[in-house]
Design a protein around this motif. Structure first.
Motif, PDB file in Angstrom:
ATOM      1  N   GLU A 211     -20.410 -61.110   0.621  1.00  0.00           N
ATOM      2  CA  GLU A 211     -19.243 -60.330   1.021  1.00  0.00           C
ATOM      3  C   GLU A 211     -19.547 -59.351   2.155  1.00  0.00           C
ATOM      4  O   GLU A 211     -18.810 -59.246   3.125  1.00  0.00           O
ATOM      5  CB  GLU A 211     -18.690 -59.570  -0.186  1.00  0.00           C
ATOM      6  CG  GLU A 211     -17.288 -60.044  -0.559  1.00  0.00           C
ATOM      7  CD  GLU A 211     -16.787 -59.409  -1.833  1.00  0.00           C
ATOM      8  OE1 GLU A 211     -16.203 -58.322  -1.739  1.00  0.00           O
ATOM      9  OE2 GLU A 211     -17.007 -59.990  -2.919  1.00  0.00           O
ATOM     10  N   SER A 305      -8.681 -73.715  -3.802  1.00  0.00           N
ATOM     11  CA  SER A 305      -8.572 -73.272  -5.198  1.00  0.00           C
ATOM     12  C   SER A 305      -7.106 -73.025  -5.495  1.00  0.00           C
ATOM     13  O   SER A 305      -6.269 -72.945  -4.590  1.00  0.00           O
ATOM     14  CB  SER A 305      -9.360 -71.976  -5.417  1.00  0.00           C
ATOM     15  OG  SER A 305      -8.750 -70.917  -4.706  1.00  0.00           O
ATOM     16  N   ASP A 307      -5.998 -70.297  -6.538  1.00  0.00           N
ATOM     17  CA  ASP A 307      -5.730 -68.992  -5.943  1.00  0.00           C
ATOM     18  C   ASP A 307      -5.328 -69.150  -4.475  1.00  0.00           C
ATOM     19  O   ASP A 307      -4.378 -68.519  -4.003  1.00  0.00           O
ATOM     20  CB  ASP A 307      -6.981 -68.112  -6.054  1.00  0.00           C
ATOM     21  CG  ASP A 307      -6.756 -66.728  -5.476  1.00  0.00           C
ATOM     22  OD1 ASP A 307      -5.769 -66.086  -5.863  1.00  0.00           O
ATOM     23  OD2 ASP A 307      -7.561 -66.304  -4.640  1.00  0.00           O
ATOM     24  N   ARG A 311      -1.869 -68.161  -2.552  1.00  0.00           N
ATOM     25  CA  ARG A 311      -1.840 -67.300  -1.368  1.00  0.00           C
ATOM     26  C   ARG A 311      -1.029 -67.897  -0.214  1.00  0.00           C
ATOM     27  O   ARG A 311      -0.428 -67.161   0.568  1.00  0.00           O
ATOM     28  CB  ARG A 311      -3.262 -67.006  -0.888  1.00  0.00           C
ATOM     29  CG  ARG A 311      -3.996 -66.055  -1.817  1.00  0.00           C
ATOM     30  CD  ARG A 311      -5.456 -65.821  -1.405  1.00  0.00           C
ATOM     31  NE  ARG A 311      -6.114 -65.028  -2.424  1.00  0.00           N
ATOM     32  CZ  ARG A 311      -5.984 -63.699  -2.533  1.00  0.00           C
ATOM     33  NH1 ARG A 311      -5.276 -63.040  -1.648  1.00  0.00           N
ATOM     34  NH2 ARG A 311      -6.586 -63.043  -3.506  1.00  0.00           N
ATOM     35  N   ASP A 333       2.522 -62.071 -10.162  1.00  0.00           N
ATOM     36  CA  ASP A 333       1.416 -62.545  -9.326  1.00  0.00           C
ATOM     37  C   ASP A 333       0.711 -63.762  -9.926  1.00  0.00           C
ATOM     38  O   ASP A 333      -0.503 -63.895  -9.805  1.00  0.00           O
ATOM     39  CB  ASP A 333       0.398 -61.413  -9.096  1.00  0.00           C
ATOM     40  CG  ASP A 333       1.043 -60.203  -8.442  1.00  0.00           C
ATOM     41  OD1 ASP A 333       2.026 -60.395  -7.701  1.00  0.00           O
ATOM     42  OD2 ASP A 333       0.571 -59.080  -8.677  1.00  0.00           O
ATOM     43  N   GLY A 351      -1.453 -62.160 -12.699  1.00  0.00           N
ATOM     44  CA  GLY A 351      -2.522 -62.745 -11.891  1.00  0.00           C
ATOM     45  C   GLY A 351      -3.193 -63.933 -12.555  1.00  0.00           C
ATOM     46  O   GLY A 351      -4.406 -64.089 -12.477  1.00  0.00           O
ATOM     47  N   ARG A 366      -6.328 -65.924 -11.947  1.00  0.00           N
ATOM     48  CA  ARG A 366      -6.327 -66.464 -10.583  1.00  0.00           C
ATOM     49  C   ARG A 366      -7.667 -66.228  -9.895  1.00  0.00           C
ATOM     50  O   ARG A 366      -8.182 -67.098  -9.203  1.00  0.00           O
ATOM     51  CB  ARG A 366      -5.211 -65.816  -9.769  1.00  0.00           C
ATOM     52  CG  ARG A 366      -4.183 -66.777  -9.232  1.00  0.00           C
ATOM     53  CD  ARG A 366      -3.183 -66.035  -8.388  1.00  0.00           C
ATOM     54  NE  ARG A 366      -3.835 -65.119  -7.493  1.00  0.00           N
ATOM     55  CZ  ARG A 366      -3.493 -63.852  -7.317  1.00  0.00           C
ATOM     56  NH1 ARG A 366      -2.466 -63.359  -7.951  1.00  0.00           N
ATOM     57  NH2 ARG A 366      -4.181 -63.076  -6.496  1.00  0.00           N
ATOM     58  N   GLU A 367      -8.228 -65.065 -10.124  1.00  0.00           N
ATOM     59  CA  GLU A 367      -9.485 -64.727  -9.446  1.00  0.00           C
ATOM     60  C   GLU A 367     -10.671 -65.555  -9.946  1.00  0.00           C
ATOM     61  O   GLU A 367     -11.713 -65.578  -9.314  1.00  0.00           O
ATOM     62  CB  GLU A 367      -9.787 -63.229  -9.594  1.00  0.00           C
ATOM     63  CG  GLU A 367     -10.006 -62.819 -11.037  1.00  0.00           C
ATOM     64  CD  GLU A 367     -10.134 -61.310 -11.209  1.00  0.00           C
ATOM     65  OE1 GLU A 367     -10.618 -60.885 -12.254  1.00  0.00           O
ATOM     66  OE2 GLU A 367      -9.736 -60.565 -10.283  1.00  0.00           O
ATOM     67  N   ARG A 368     -10.488 -66.215 -11.087  1.00  0.00           N
ATOM     68  CA  ARG A 368     -11.554 -67.078 -11.589  1.00  0.00           C
ATOM     69  C   ARG A 368     -11.361 -68.526 -11.146  1.00  0.00           C
ATOM     70  O   ARG A 368     -12.128 -69.405 -11.550  1.00  0.00           O
ATOM     71  CB  ARG A 368     -11.595 -67.049 -13.125  1.00  0.00           C
ATOM     72  CG  ARG A 368     -12.031 -65.742 -13.750  1.00  0.00           C
ATOM     73  CD  ARG A 368     -13.502 -65.448 -13.507  1.00  0.00           C
ATOM     74  NE  ARG A 368     -14.392 -66.479 -14.017  1.00  0.00           N
ATOM     75  CZ  ARG A 368     -14.850 -66.527 -15.266  1.00  0.00           C
ATOM     76  NH1 ARG A 368     -14.509 -65.603 -16.124  1.00  0.00           N
ATOM     77  NH2 ARG A 368     -15.679 -67.495 -15.640  1.00  0.00           N
ATOM     78  N   SER A 369     -10.355 -68.787 -10.328  1.00  0.00           N
ATOM     79  CA  SER A 369     -10.027 -70.190 -10.086  1.00  0.00           C
ATOM     80  C   SER A 369     -11.090 -70.903  -9.249  1.00  0.00           C
ATOM     81  O   SER A 369     -11.117 -72.127  -9.200  1.00  0.00           O
ATOM     82  CB  SER A 369      -8.621 -70.334  -9.491  1.00  0.00           C
ATOM     83  OG  SER A 369      -8.509 -69.722  -8.239  1.00  0.00           O
ATOM     84  N   GLU A 370     -11.983 -70.165  -8.639  1.00  0.00           N
ATOM     85  CA  GLU A 370     -13.107 -70.815  -7.954  1.00  0.00           C
ATOM     86  C   GLU A 370     -14.083 -71.432  -8.969  1.00  0.00           C
ATOM     87  O   GLU A 370     -14.888 -72.294  -8.619  1.00  0.00           O
ATOM     88  CB  GLU A 370     -13.881 -69.793  -7.094  1.00  0.00           C
ATOM     89  CG  GLU A 370     -13.105 -69.208  -5.932  1.00  0.00           C
ATOM     90  CD  GLU A 370     -13.131 -70.099  -4.683  1.00  0.00           C
ATOM     91  OE1 GLU A 370     -13.869 -71.106  -4.692  1.00  0.00           O
ATOM     92  OE2 GLU A 370     -12.401 -69.787  -3.732  1.00  0.00           O
TER      93      GLU A 370
END
Lengths: 503, 503
Positions: A211, A305, A307, A311, A333, A351, A366-370
């Motif tokens: 990051e 993904s 997510d 987006r 969301d 989310g 959603r943030e775990r969709s990777e």
């Protein structure tokens, strides 16, 4: 192979002199051969995407599938760009679907190159380059495009291609650098040298950053590597021979003995299997000194993904993206997608991603969709077919899906397109009863061939040779009730097949 | 009706003198008539619980359904307690299932009282009291139990019943006060007077409190009102006549003209419809001065939500409770329950509830699971059948479910129990084809009656009179393919039915 020796080569292109060339080309219109890379079998969008029906063959964001959208993107000529029919690279298992999807949107492929095995992009693109050379156009401009990306601003894409074409004609290998919308960690980055003109020399390619590094990259004006390229077939083959000679050699061997069957082009399997599996970036782009980049801001997404899909899709007032049968109460969301699964009732989600199909439902933040790879791995470990085969299984003649099963029986719904016919076949361990639900069927059982309509049925004893055809003009829907101690798909002997599947 | 006038009545029971009575009774064994309240149609456990298959008929926490568990709780006699076969109060639509479930666990009901309409518990219990009076036992002890509660410690329950019995025999109406495990806001509370002995006089009943009030109630030693009661039939009817005469009158009228058909007892519908809908608590317990309470700590739960079910079930090391086909990756404190739905893949869930069936899947934070009413209301508003009818529809002869449908056709799987037979029927707008999947069927179409086995099929034209039977001894599974312009369940004329459903 060291990189130092490759830095200076013959035919160096001077990016400071594009203007004359560019004007000349835009007057005469440049011919471009789209090359659609359709070989992926990604499961990051499971449970919708499966090995037999990967992301590029799915209609994720629009009416069209991603392959169709990619083909349509280069289906219309303009003053300065003239596109040939596309070359498509795909796996054997997807060839019928690929052709069907392209025909359906009026983009018949010039050729479908079937990769005997997945060997990543460097060998695939090399086969396409050979194909163009064998077609008498070794200097044709190839526009290499993954077929599973979204591009929101197609005008910007076309302008970038027009910018890149003169450089490509002059022998450069041009990549397209996406203006980052955020310091994403999921893409490789490209750094350009200098900042003059639309076509810039590449200083370096870098791998997916962490990051902190991504933030620094974006601050330095570096761009996302979208894996889209424009170059002459000859330029690529020359660079490959220099940068990755073992890849060039294996592809040469495989192409030399290729089988051609109409629009189907099949390189030699054993020869291709000997080829290293390597990406075009790593094999050529990162090693060659003839690489340029055209920066472009075109609303690009690889939809890598759920997510990412959320987006790029316009959400409702609560931030939700909903498709298919379901009800959301007090959700925010979230992405809820139902493709033939049970009714989805979502209460108080924030989310989250919920994706339902007829045989699997995924629920994740959603943030775990990777991390869906972990789900797919777990399911594969447990031996479920759920990651390989879609609930609705496509075949060249139509499709089928299981409606239900019990001890010693299974029910399928079989849909046959007008004119479609299943192979002449027999089963060693199951009997079948066919009932026509709608349309008309011609059924063959041993020596008898007859037509049956709605409500009519026929019994196929164990071991009997049989065939199902739809004489048309309506679609045929048929209910098959199977009985037997073993009901696996592999209990089939194909005696004849109009789609060549008996081999 | 004012409450003041009811505070002092005749036959007051002195809770300070139970010992002699108690010892006397324990020597002779007290006879008790269990009364199972099975009329609820709650949907707080949707999508599993539906109007046609409510919570009490579901196996939520154990192998047995909640009704079965409730019946089994009073199926064994002990030295001091002797239980009669239960009286069951249920709705017309559940009668076959109720009887079947009770027979299945060896608890045949003494009678099944069918409530013509839902009128809450006060009238229902009154009918049961009348039934006992008509059976010649007006002073029988009734143990009134909701049939959708869990009781973890049945020994404690039996001990409490034994404690309560002498008081009930002496004319008191005894309720059981559950020792609270937390300041729950979902139950009414009972406050006792004094703290001497196992049987205490009730000072007051209070409605469901807010959180602050609940904390205060628990601190004061108040107990949850579980809706379980023990009293003499005569005592209840007397109290009802005094406290809620309009209820007593309506029930008297309905019972006077009741139809009796074997074990089935049907009060008059119009008369019963005139009865106010009112709970036993509100109609009698809160108004009478003959009410006592026996405190009991017996691992009680009304399983009023998915969260409550999660709480009463032993979770795994990560706090998850999982049942049915699915995979959990990185989930914590979640309930995943799959009853015939698609494979559930849950990734990274924390404190969530996921419940999947063949036709609906619910996803919600566990703490929101009390709000499922909102989901059910929304779905009802949109006209879906999903809250009324289960995916697998039970019938006295077996069950059926839809496997799939298309334009003009539908496929069902029909399961018929050995000896079961569907009604003799016909359809005005659909034809049917039956294919035997497993077992043996006897099919009648017009004048022809014949036996068919696996793989054999028969066609039933529109309008033909037909019947399906399973001669046994194996279960019969049959695939029905329907064709027609209208395929609703209401396209049926029943000409004869062994289960009396032609009326």
């Amino acid at each position: 192979m060291g990189r130092a020796g490759l830095l200076a080569g013959p035919g160096e292109y001077d990016y400071r002199r594009p203007l004359n060339n560019c004007e000349h080309q835009s007057l005469t219109s440049i011919s471009i051969s789209p090359v659609l890379l359709c070989g992926g079998s990604g499961t990051r969008l499971w449970p919708l995407s499966r090995a037999d029906m990967p992301k590029q063959l799915q209609a994720l964001a629009h009416e069209e599938t991603m392959l169709q959208a990619t083909a349509l993107r280069t289906a219309t000529n303009s003053n300065d760009l003239q596109f040939e029919a596309p070359l498509v690279l795909a796996g054997e298992g997807h060839r019928f679907l690929v052709v069907e999807q392209l025909l359906h949107v009026g983009c018949p492929p010039r050729a479908v190159i079937l990769e005997p095995q997945g060997r990543n992009t460097a060998p695939a693109v090399a086969i396409a380059a050979h194909w163009l050379a064998r077609a008498g156009t070794p200097d044709a401009l190839m526009l290499v495009m993954p077929s599973d990306h979204l591009i929101g601003n197609e005008e910007a894409f076309r302008a970038a291609i027009a910018d890149a074409a003169p450089a490509a004609l002059a022998g450069r290998m041009v990549t397209f650098g996406i203006t980052p919308s955020e310091p994403a960690t999921g893409y490789g980055y490209i750094e350009a040298e200098g900042d003059i003109g639309p076509v810039r020399r590449v200083r370096r390619f870098v791998e997916k950053p962490d990051e902190e590094t991504a933030v620094a990259y974006v601050a330095r004006g570096m761009m996302w590597n979208a894996g889209i390229f424009l170059f002459k077939a000859s330029a690529y083959l020359e660079a490959l021979a220099t940068c990755a000679p073992e890849v060039a050699k294996a592809v040469d061997d495989a192409v030399r003995i290729a089988e051609i069957d109409g629009m189907i082009f099949r390189p030699g399997g054993a020869e291709f299997a000997a080829c290293p599996s390597i990406s075009i970036d790593y094999a050529v782009m990162e090693r060659s000194d003839k690489v340029s980049v055209v920066p472009v801001d075109m609303g690009w997404s690889d939809v890598g993904s759920w997510d990412a899909l959320w987006r790029v899709t316009a959400p409702d007032a609560e931030g939700n993206v909903v498709r298919g049968a379901g009800a959301l109460i007090g959700c925010r969301d979230s992405l809820v997608r139902n493709e033939g699964g049970p009714f989805v009732a979502a209460l108080g989600l924030e989310g989250m991603v919920v994706v339902a199909t007829g045989d699997a439902v995924l629920i994740a933040p959603r943030e775990r969709s990777e991390d869906i790879r972990k789900v797919v791995d777990r399911i594969e470990d447990e031996g479920y077919e759920l990651t390989r085969t879609s609930h609705e299984v496509r075949r060249p003649w139509g499709s089928y899906r299981s409606l239900g099963q019990g001890v010693g029986w299974q029910v399928k719904r079989i849909a046959v397109k007008p004119g479609g016919q299943l192979s002449l076949q027999k089963h060693a361990r199951r009997a079948e009863t066919w009932v026509v639900a709608s349309g008309v069927a011609i059924v063959t059982v041993e020596q008898v061939r007859k037509q049956i309509g709605p409500g009519e049925s026929i019994f196929i004893p164990v071991g009997s040779v049989h065939r199902l055809e739809n004489p048309g003009p309506e679609p045929l829907e048929l209910i098959e009730v199977q009985q037997g101690g073993y009901l696996g798909e592999d209990d089939i002997v194909r005696l004849a097949d109009v789609y060549g599947r008996t081999a």
